[in-house]
Design a protein around this motif. Structure first.
Motif, PDB file in Angstrom:
ATOM      1  N   ASN A  83       0.785  -1.143   0.031  1.00  0.00           N
ATOM      2  CA  ASN A  83      -0.277  -0.170  -0.071  1.00  0.00           C
ATOM      3  C   ASN A  83       0.935   1.500   0.125  1.00  0.00           C
ATOM      4  OD1 ASN A  83      -3.242  -0.658   0.217  1.00  0.00           O
ATOM      5  ND2 ASN A  83      -2.289  -2.001   1.524  1.00  0.00           N
ATOM      6  N   ALA A  84       2.132   1.305   0.629  1.00  0.00           N
ATOM      7  CA  ALA A  84       2.998   2.335   0.717  1.00  0.00           C
ATOM      8  C   ALA A  84       3.482   2.583  -0.680  1.00  0.00           C
ATOM      9  CB  ALA A  84       3.951   2.197   1.541  1.00  0.00           C
ATOM     10  N   ARG A  85       3.656   1.579  -1.458  1.00  0.00           N
ATOM     11  CA  ARG A  85       4.174   1.610  -2.731  1.00  0.00           C
ATOM     12  C   ARG A  85       2.977   2.246  -3.782  1.00  0.00           C
ATOM     13  NH1 ARG A  85       7.072  -4.333  -3.224  1.00  0.00           N
ATOM     14  NH2 ARG A  85       9.128  -3.474  -2.454  1.00  0.00           N
ATOM     15  N   LYS A  86       1.721   1.793  -3.540  1.00  0.00           N
ATOM     16  CA  LYS A  86       0.669   2.185  -4.248  1.00  0.00           C
ATOM     17  C   LYS A  86       0.386   3.625  -4.048  1.00  0.00           C
ATOM     18  CE  LYS A  86      -2.803  -0.377  -4.032  1.00  0.00           C
ATOM     19  NZ  LYS A  86      -3.940  -1.061  -3.442  1.00  0.00           N
ATOM     20  N   VAL A  87       0.513   4.292  -2.740  1.00  0.00           N
ATOM     21  CA  VAL A  87       0.312   5.689  -2.376  1.00  0.00           C
ATOM     22  C   VAL A  87       1.565   6.278  -3.013  1.00  0.00           C
ATOM     23  CG1 VAL A  87       0.496   7.494  -0.577  1.00  0.00           C
ATOM     24  CG2 VAL A  87      -0.666   5.367  -0.409  1.00  0.00           C
ATOM     25  N   TYR A  88       2.777   6.078  -2.911  1.00  0.00           N
ATOM     26  CA  TYR A  88       3.962   6.629  -3.594  1.00  0.00           C
ATOM     27  C   TYR A  88       3.727   6.882  -5.168  1.00  0.00           C
ATOM     28  CZ  TYR A  88       8.794   7.626  -4.869  1.00  0.00           C
ATOM     29  OH  TYR A  88       9.775   8.136  -5.303  1.00  0.00           O
ATOM     30  N   ASN A  89       3.135   5.707  -6.004  1.00  0.00           N
ATOM     31  CA  ASN A  89       2.887   5.887  -7.296  1.00  0.00           C
ATOM     32  C   ASN A  89       1.867   7.004  -7.551  1.00  0.00           C
ATOM     33  OD1 ASN A  89       4.874   3.859  -7.702  1.00  0.00           O
ATOM     34  ND2 ASN A  89       3.493   2.335  -7.715  1.00  0.00           N
TER      35      ASN A  89
ATOM     36  N   LEU B 107       9.712   1.648   3.596  1.00  0.00           N
ATOM     37  CA  LEU B 107       8.701   2.520   2.852  1.00  0.00           C
ATOM     38  C   LEU B 107       9.320   3.377   1.725  1.00  0.00           C
ATOM     39  CD1 LEU B 107       6.806   1.590   5.294  1.00  0.00           C
ATOM     40  CD2 LEU B 107       5.909   3.571   4.996  1.00  0.00           C
ATOM     41  N   PRO B 108       8.869   3.255   0.696  1.00  0.00           N
ATOM     42  CA  PRO B 108       9.344   3.984  -0.518  1.00  0.00           C
ATOM     43  C   PRO B 108       9.513   5.529  -0.406  1.00  0.00           C
ATOM     44  CG  PRO B 108       7.117   3.349  -1.190  1.00  0.00           C
ATOM     45  CD  PRO B 108       7.514   2.812   0.059  1.00  0.00           C
ATOM     46  N   GLN B 109       8.650   6.124   0.511  1.00  0.00           N
ATOM     47  CA  GLN B 109       8.585   7.559   0.690  1.00  0.00           C
ATOM     48  C   GLN B 109       9.812   8.033   1.046  1.00  0.00           C
ATOM     49  OE1 GLN B 109       5.989   5.399   1.430  1.00  0.00           O
ATOM     50  NE2 GLN B 109       4.264   6.249  -0.099  1.00  0.00           N
ATOM     51  N   LYS B 110      10.055   9.423   1.113  1.00  0.00           N
ATOM     52  CA  LYS B 110      11.258  10.060   1.296  1.00  0.00           C
ATOM     53  C   LYS B 110      11.126  10.170   2.823  1.00  0.00           C
ATOM     54  CE  LYS B 110      10.800  14.144  -0.750  1.00  0.00           C
ATOM     55  NZ  LYS B 110      11.087  15.468  -1.202  1.00  0.00           N
ATOM     56  N   GLN B 111      12.109  10.274   3.616  1.00  0.00           N
ATOM     57  CA  GLN B 111      12.201  10.115   4.952  1.00  0.00           C
ATOM     58  C   GLN B 111      11.239  11.390   5.511  1.00  0.00           C
ATOM     59  OE1 GLN B 111      13.672   7.927   6.612  1.00  0.00           O
ATOM     60  NE2 GLN B 111      12.899   8.707   8.612  1.00  0.00           N
TER      61      GLN B 111
END
Length: 263
Positions: free
Chosen positions: A77-83, A102-106
């Protein structure tokens, strides 16, 4: 000067997601509140809620996504949000999942782990729940967090390793204790089942826990090293696993506590 209002999306449709919804819907700084679910089951989500089954149907901008999902679904879900929303803040609520994955920036991700068991049976009083945060280290993160939670909210800044230990302790204290109560109920004579005869015992124990450490409250035949009573109890539970568990814990209690507790 008016306070900033936030658009928030809760991902998930379980008990934790519903607890977040019940809390946030009453907050005056929440402008819009949405649900993103993946299953056809709407659980107890109110009909008037902004409900989505695809992230692509949610309009920009979104200030915060709360991942109220199982650990195994956090990264997906984190990847989905990031995309779709690479500039949105993401919170996950797990006691064991690493924030770094998580792929988001810190600057756009953090942990808000509530040490609580959300069973959906009662309204949740969030002011009594300790929150364990990780990554609460920028002006925007602090502004958002302290806008959603008042100053009375108990929260602790923690590392990933400490958060894992806290979660382990929570599972032992709550889930394991409940399993022991299920076991205890199975040992009762039929005439006493469902009578809650141990409520006074448990209530007194909980009352004392507010004042004393568990090590100071431990009593019973194991602490007294009363081998005769232990042997009589073991005869009542001939099943191998329960018998072994009772014997093992009794032996450990005897060795750990006998010299430390005044019976």
């Amino acid at each position: 000067m008016s306070k900033k209002k936030y658009t928030i999306v809760i991902i998930g449709n379980g008990k934790l997601a519903l607890a977040w919804f019940d809390y946030l819907k009453q907050n005056s700084i929440v402008a819009e509140l949405h649900f993103l679910i993946r299953s056809n089951s709407k659980n107890k989500i109110p009909k008037a809620t902004n409900l989505h089954k695809k992230i692509s149907t949610i309009q920009h901008p979104v200030d915060l996504f709360i991942l109220a999902v199982s650990d195994r679904a956090i990264l997906e879900n984190a990847r989905k949000v990031y995309n779709y929303f690479p500039k949105s803040m993401v919170w996950h609520c797990s006691g064991t999942h690493a924030l770094v994955s998580l792929p988001q920036k810190q600057s756009l991700k953090m942990v808000v782990y509530p040490m609580y068991s959300f069973n959906g049976l009662h309204q949740t009083n969030w002011t009594q729940i300790p929150l364990f945060t990780e990554g609460l280290n920028t002006v925007f993160k602090k502004q958002l967090f302290y806008s959603l939670f008042n100053k009375k909210q108990t929260h602790y800044s923690t590392s990933f390793k400490d958060r894992q230990r806290v979660h382990l302790a929570a599972v032992i204290a709550q889930n394991f204790s409940n399993m022991l109560l299920i076991w205890a109920e199975s040992q009762l004579p039929k005439s006493f089942k469902n009578k809650k005869i141990w409520h006074p015992l448990l209530q007194y124990w909980i009352f004392n826990l507010k004042k004393y450490n568990p090590i100071e409250l431990q009593t019973g035949p194991a602490v007294r090293n009363d081998s005769w009573i232990i042997s009589q109890h073991l005869k009542l539970i001939p099943q191998s696993q329960l018998n072994k568990l009772y014997k093992l814990r009794s032996e450990e209690h005897t060795s750990e506590l006998q010299s430390r507790v005044d019976i």
